[in-house]
Each structure stands twice: as C-alpha cells, then as structure tokens.
Design a protein around this motif. Structure first.
Motif, PDB file in Angstrom:
ATOM      1  N   ARG A  87     -37.230 -77.484  13.672  1.00 45.71           N
ATOM      2  CA  ARG A  87     -37.032 -77.097  12.280  1.00 45.71           C
ATOM      3  C   ARG A  87     -36.396 -75.713  12.146  1.00 45.71           C
ATOM      4  O   ARG A  87     -35.236 -75.548  11.546  1.00 45.71           O
ATOM      5  CB  ARG A  87     -38.218 -77.326  11.358  1.00 45.71           C
ATOM      6  N   ARG A  88     -36.825 -74.922  12.973  1.00 48.85           N
ATOM      7  CA  ARG A  88     -36.504 -73.627  12.793  1.00 48.85           C
ATOM      8  C   ARG A  88     -35.132 -73.519  13.572  1.00 48.85           C
ATOM      9  O   ARG A  88     -34.283 -72.702  12.929  1.00 48.85           O
ATOM     10  CB  ARG A  88     -37.712 -72.481  13.425  1.00 48.85           C
ATOM     11  N   ARG A  95     -33.035 -75.626  13.846  1.00 48.29           N
ATOM     12  CA  ARG A  95     -32.035 -76.533  12.881  1.00 48.29           C
ATOM     13  C   ARG A  95     -31.662 -75.435  11.519  1.00 48.29           C
ATOM     14  O   ARG A  95     -30.387 -75.244  11.417  1.00 48.29           O
ATOM     15  CB  ARG A  95     -32.733 -77.736  12.242  1.00 48.29           C
ATOM     16  N   SER A  96     -32.665 -75.010  11.196  1.00 48.91           N
ATOM     17  CA  SER A  96     -32.224 -73.988   9.962  1.00 48.91           C
ATOM     18  C   SER A  96     -31.393 -72.783  10.652  1.00 48.91           C
ATOM     19  O   SER A  96     -30.638 -72.391   9.501  1.00 48.91           O
ATOM     20  CB  SER A  96     -33.717 -73.306   9.555  1.00 48.91           C
ATOM     21  N   LEU A 101     -34.974 -84.236   8.091  1.00 47.16           N
ATOM     22  CA  LEU A 101     -35.571 -83.547   9.388  1.00 47.16           C
ATOM     23  C   LEU A 101     -35.865 -84.695  10.385  1.00 47.16           C
ATOM     24  O   LEU A 101     -35.468 -84.666  11.466  1.00 47.16           O
ATOM     25  CB  LEU A 101     -36.969 -82.688   9.166  1.00 47.16           C
TER      26      LEU A 101
END
Length: 494
Positions: free
Chosen positions: A171-172, A174-175, A211
């Motif tokens: 997730r991090r 991707r962000s 996600l």
C-alpha cells in the motif's frame, strides 16, 4: 570458548571451512525475507550466498515475526552462521554471509515496513510455515476470522500477520508510486504462488476495493518448490561446530547434501541469477510441487506419526525398520506415483531412490516429533490431495489412510504406553478436545476428527471408502500398535 564467529575471525577459521567469497561491505539488500528459520538459512540464503560474488545487490534483510532468538544469536556474529552439510561420508562446514540484518517485527515494525517499502527491495520471500498465511488449508482461502487478520483489518498500519505486513508495505509503495515487489512463498502450500496471491488479494480487498484490485492485477507471486531436509539444531551440534571452528556459533544449521529449488520465473523488478547456484526456472512449478509434496512430504509425515508411535526418535531410526521402509516404498510407488504428471524426461525413479537414501541418512538426526508438528495444516497438502485423486478413480488408499489414522492417534495426546504427547499444532486444543469428547472407541474418534472441516473439507467425511479405510486403520493402531500395524500392512496384499 569466548571468541564469537564474526567478520574478524573469518581469516582465522580452519582452511577446511568455506567462507564467503565476496566483501560483505559491498553487499546491499534486495530481498526481505519473512520467517528466518533454519530452513531458509539452509536453503534460499545459501543459493543467494552463491550469487553475491557476481551481483552484490541481492543481500537479505530477514525478519522474525515472533521470536527474537535468531536475531539474538546472529546479531553478535555480524549475521554470519555455519551451515553443516552432513552425510554418512562426514561433515562439511560453510559460513553463510547473505543475511545482512535480522529484524524482530514486534520490536521494530516500522523499520521493517520502511525497508519493505524501499525501491531497493524487489523481492519479499516467506518461510512462515503453512499456519503463517492465516488461510484455510482445506480451501486455500483467507481465514477471515483468524485473530491476526481480524486485528490487522482494524489496525492495518500495525500488522501482526504476514499478509497484513506485506499488504501494508505494498500500500505504501503504491501511494509513493514505487512498483510492487514480487512476493515469493517458499513454503509447502499447494500452488503456493496462486495461494499467496489469493490470500493477499482478499485481505487487501477487505481493506480497500481498489487496493485489492491492485494486488490482484499488479503483484507477481511466483510459485516455487523447495526441497532440503533441515533437522533442528541441538546443543551437541552447537558444541561440536564451535569446537571445529575454533569460535562460538550460537546457531549453526544442520542439513543434507541434497538441495532443490524450482521457481516460476516471474519477477518484474528483477531477480538474482539463482540458476547459477543450481536453481531451476520453469514456466509451471505445479508438477514438481506435487512430486515433492506427495512423495517427500507425504512420506515424511507418514513416517513421523507412525515412527513416533512405534518409539522411534528419528526418521533414520524409523527407516532402519524394514517394515517401515517397505511401507514408504509401497506408498510412493503404488499410491502416490500414479497421481503425478511430470514433464517428459523427469527421472522419477531416481528421485524416489534418492528420497529413500535421504530418509535413511543417520547423520541428520531428523526427529519424528519435529516433522509431526502442525499436522492440521500439513495434512491437506501432504496426504489428502493424493487421497482425493485416488478416490476419484476408485483406487485403493490403504497406506495413505494409515498415515491419516496415525495422525489421529498422535493428536489424541497419549502414546501407546499412556505417556503424554507434546502435540504442537495451532489446533492442538481443539483436536484433543474433539478426541476426548468422542470417547475411547476408535470409530468415534475418527468420526469426530473427520468432522473438522478446516482439515477434511465437506467431501471426505461423506466418502465411505475414505472413512472406512481411516477408521479401520485407526482401530488397528489402537489394538495392535504402530509397529505391528505397519508390519501387517506391508505383508497384506493390496
């Protein structure tokens, strides 16, 4: 002995001890490995050590998700440890240097996620055992009621589980616009890459639909097949190896000469040239996975439960009994081999002969009690898949059923002398309670345990051929004991 294995003592080790052939000061991390146990240190870390001479960008940052013991052992040794390769021809020692750092996740969670989120990390690999994936072994789906998954869904930035940790790092990335790392399972899961993708995608989807779609569509999860026997290290091993080194190694690793690694070649951000160290890259791992899970692991579990019940401490002790060797040979040749579909040119006969030789290796001291651990998670992959294939063709399963029955006898928690068995399994309490509530009759115990859907699914308890075979085998084990049952089984016609 006060000198500890470290960089400083490498030049003073005996000439017979192989040491890293590269400058560790030049090595940088490209892999994060979750679950730094003995197997990883005897297998993937060794292959990686072999290729660091040519490409030093693939060092390993390893993480323990629970216990600080490995970190505490290796940190004072600069991450170095000894690999002992043992056979009846003797012992060869080698110092492995590919593990650059060991992190204990509960103590340094943010540090671990930060490293996993770094663009330099291109692969996250796992050896967390079957239970570490928080999945249902009978279906391969995420166990959404698993306590760690429940926790991680409520606290996604403070994950406790391997799926939660991986998805938070993804997730991090991707962000931040960083491409995702490849996730490579090296555990004995069926189609482990697809299983991991399914678990991660579902967990991510439960957090956020977008996600979940990102993980499903963009995260590579190559399947692998790993094979090397790695017994638990004993205090005697530590003392012997430290004596041979002339320096203390707090946690050496024991293993055998044989090693195998088959990998699906799907690493979008790059990978080490593990093929130069003997790994085999293929387009489809599944045939090799079935071969290993069903022949090696299925035989190992069968030997472990029956051997333990018969009073044998190690696999080699068990295989020294001719009846047990005949049982395993028959299991492999007559019940497992017909279910395998291997690529042309695969020498299956040589592989099976090598397994028997490996099982009989007296230098390994691979304890039956160690292999017997976590049976509720292992049985579906090691024995029940073969059972289903055999039943679908109305073919006999007598030896397979005996392995299942031996597990049932084992998890009742009392051996043939009435002594307690230390059953180490995530479902140990439930298994023992189920057996106790069923009463003393083997038929009732079998019926109770067969009702655990997470292990046997909905189909096997309804299959009369399976339930009759398992119940009959369990009854014989209770009446005659493991040794007599094995001898009777191997002398009977099939």
């Amino acid at each position: 002995m006060t000198t500890r294995l470290s960089h400083a003592v490498l030049p003073r080790l005996p000439a017979s001890v192989k040491v890293p052939g590269y400058a560790r000061s030049t090595v940088t991390a490209g892999i994060v490995h979750l679950g730094i146990g003995a197997f990883h240190r005897a297998h993937q870390a060794v292959y990686t050590d072999d290729i660091l001479v040519d490409d030093p960008t693939w060092g390993i940052v390893a993480a323990s998700l629970r216990n600080p013991a490995t970190r505490d052992a290796l940190e004072p040794q600069d991450g170095l440890y000894t690999l002992s390769i043992r056979s009846d021809e003797g012992e060869r020692l080698r110092v492995i240097g590919s593990v650059l750092q060991v992190i204990v996740a509960p103590e340094a969670l943010e540090d671990l996620i930060r490293i996993m989120s770094d663009p330099a990390t291109r692969i996250v690999s796992l050896t967390v055992t079957e239970k570490g994936y928080c999945y249902d072994p009978a279906t391969g789906a995420l166990n959404e009621a698993h306590p760690e998954i429940v926790h991680d869904l409520s606290h996604p930035s403070l994950p406790r589980s391997a799926p939660g940790l991986i998805v938070e790092a993804l997730r991090r990335r991707r962000s931040a616009g960083i491409p995702p790392f490849a996730v490579m399972s090296c555990d004995n899961l069926p189609a482990n890459g697809r299983t991991v993708k399914r678990v991660l995608s579902r967990y991510a989807e439960m957090l956020d639909r977008d996600l979940g779609a990102f993980v499903r569509e963009h995260v590579a999860c190559p399947s692998t097949m790993v094979d090397r026997i790695v017994p638990a290290t004993t205090d005697e091993d530590r003392e012997r190896i430290s004596r041979l080194l002339g320096a203390t190694d707090a946690w050496p690793v024991m293993t055998e000469p044989f090693t195998q690694w088959v990998i699906e070649d799907d690493f979008p951000q790059g990978r080490p040239a593990w093929e130069n160290a003997g790994a085999q890259f293929v387009s489809d791992v599944e045939p090799f996975e079935h071969m290993k899970l069903r022949l090696l692991n299925g035989s190992h579990s069968t030997l472990a439960y029956l051997g333990y019940l018969a009073g044998y401490e190690t696999v080699a002790d068990t295989m020294a009994d001719p009846a047990f060797e005949r049982l395993i040979q028959g299991l492999m040749d007559e019940e497992v081999t017909p279910t395998l579909h291997l690529p042309p040119g695969t020498d299956l006969q040589s592989y099976k002969q090598a397994l028997v030789t490996r099982f009989k290796n007296p230098a390994l001291r691979h304890r039956t009690a160690q292999i017997a651990m976590d049976g509720s998670q292992k049985l579906p992959q090691r024995l029940l898949g073969t059972v289903r294939d055999r039943l679908a063709k109305d073919e006999p399963i007598r030896r397979l059923a005996l392995g299942v029955a031996a597990w049932m006898r084992y998890v009742t928690g009392r051996d043939e002398r009435g002594e307690p068995i230390d059953v180490r399994d995530p479902m140990a309490e439930r298994l023992r309670r189920t057996a106790d509530e069923a009463g003393p009759e083997p038929r009732d115990i079998a019926q109770g345990l067969l009702g655990i859907g997470e292990i046997f699914g909905d189909d096997l308890p309804q299959n009369q051929a399976f339930t009759n075979a398992v119940t009959s085998a369990l009854d014989t084990l209770f009446r005659k004991g493991a040794q007599a049952t094995v001898r009777e089984t191997t002398l009977s016609s099939f």
